[in-house]
Design a protein around this motif. Structure first.
Motif, short mmCIF file in Angstrom:
data_model
loop_
_atom_site.label_atom_id
_atom_site.label_comp_id
_atom_site.label_asym_id
_atom_site.label_seq_id
_atom_site.Cartn_x
_atom_site.Cartn_y
_atom_site.Cartn_z
N GLU A 58 -5.33 2.16 -2.82
CA GLU A 58 -5.13 1.41 -1.59
C GLU A 58 -5.83 0.07 -1.70
O GLU A 58 -7.00 0.00 -2.09
CB GLU A 58 -5.71 2.18 -0.39
N ASN B 77 -2.41 6.98 -5.72
CA ASN B 77 -3.67 7.27 -5.02
C ASN B 77 -4.58 6.05 -4.95
O ASN B 77 -5.80 6.15 -5.10
CB ASN B 77 -4.41 8.45 -5.69
N ASN C 186 0.82 -1.22 0.00
CA ASN C 186 0.00 0.00 0.00
C ASN C 186 0.85 1.27 0.00
O ASN C 186 0.41 2.30 -0.50
CB ASN C 186 -0.96 0.00 1.19
N SER D 156 0.06 3.97 -2.84
CA SER D 156 -0.33 5.33 -2.47
C SER D 156 0.21 6.37 -3.44
O SER D 156 -0.37 7.45 -3.59
CB SER D 156 0.16 5.64 -1.05
#
Length: 295
Positions: free
Chosen positions: A114, A112, A105, A109
């Motif tokens: 997850e 953008n 994750n 990120s």
């Protein structure tokens, strides 16, 4: 019944060498009232090879694919055994190892994204049985496939490892037979129904893989099958595409038409072989289908 919706992961094969699978899948889904929403921005699952080079990369790219599917707030559906295996393998690792999930994750990120673990990953074969229901499928049959003998070729990746796949007994699966029975066709018992097609070994071991293809076809022919059917586009490609090359050294005629699962279902739903892309195959199944089903 409640309308089923899935985040559809087509995978590379449906975009290139086996476009007929995508065509037939969408036709079947529409006829059954199932909505498929293609996952925007999906990428290759790694085709069961990438993890041999970089396991973190393999997990990360499939975490990204799943995260994109999760944004649609739907379960993820594929029609490829290998895509199913790769996505479910990544999901199992992410759901059971917090450190792996956290590390992946961090990378996601930057885009953008997850991975949350909120979407299940299923295969069309499983979804038809578990979600749609065999009795509901039976009601949609307008052309029973009576008289057509089917050799169900499962392929390795939809059955194993059972911890990851886990839909049915990998030593004696019955899902394909259940679908074939509902469609009105007859499943034949042949000793290669759980064999490997050799797709993932064809380049380093061509001679051995060609022998596997020969044995798979001969086994189906010996069982008096009219066609072989598989839920995996890679298995279909392997056994269909290489038959002309394998035939050059085979001691007997190995000709065996190979259909994709959604094509078989589509025939029972009333579509023509051409509408389902069956005319795109290397080994021509249409004469057999005309003889048996008058399509």
């Amino acid at each position: 019944m409640k309308k089923l919706k899935y985040a559809f992961f087509p995978g590379c094969t449906l975009e290139s060498a086996a476009k007929e699978v995508k065509i037939s899948t969408y036709k079947v889904a529409e006829a059954l009232g199932i909505e498929l929403v293609e996952i925007p921005g999906w990428t290759c699952c790694g085709a069961s090879h990438v993890q041999d080079i970089d396991q973190n990369l393999s997990t990360s790219i499939n975490a990204r694919n799943i995260a994109l599917g999760e944004k649609l707030d739907m379960p993820i559906l594929t029609v490829c055994n290998t895509c199913t295996l790769m996505l479910r393998t990544a999901k199992d690792k992410l759901d059971t190892k917090e450190d792996v999930k956290a590390n992946v994750n961090r990378g996601l990120s930057e885009a953008n994204l997850e991975y949350k673990g909120s979407s299940d990953v299923t295969h069309l074969l499983w979804a038809l049985i578990k979600d749609y229901g065999l009795e509901n499928l039976k009601k949609k049959v307008v052309r029973p496939l009576t008289g057509l003998k089917i050799a169900n070729f499962y392929g390795c990746h939809i059955l194993r490892p059972p911890k990851i796949m886990g839909f049915e007994n990998p030593l004696n699966p019955q899902s394909m037979e259940m679908i074939v029975d509902i469609l009105g066709a007859q499943s034949v018992d042949f000793d290669k129904r759980l064999a490997c097609c050799g797709f993932h070994a064809v380049f380093p071991a061509e001679k051995e893989v060609f022998k596997m293809v020969e044995n798979d076809c001969v086994s189906a022919k010996d069982a008096q099958a009219d066609v072989m059917v598989t839920p995996c586009p890679l298995c279909q490609m392997q056994i269909d595409m290489y038959q002309p090359d394998v035939q050059k050294t085979a001691s007997a005629d190995i000709t065996m038409p190979v259909l994709h699962l959604p094509q078989l279902i589509g025939l029972a739903l009333g579509f023509s072989p051409k509408e389902l892309g069956i005319n795109h195959h290397i080994v021509n199944a249409i004469p057999t289908l005309k003889e048996k089903l008058s399509v």
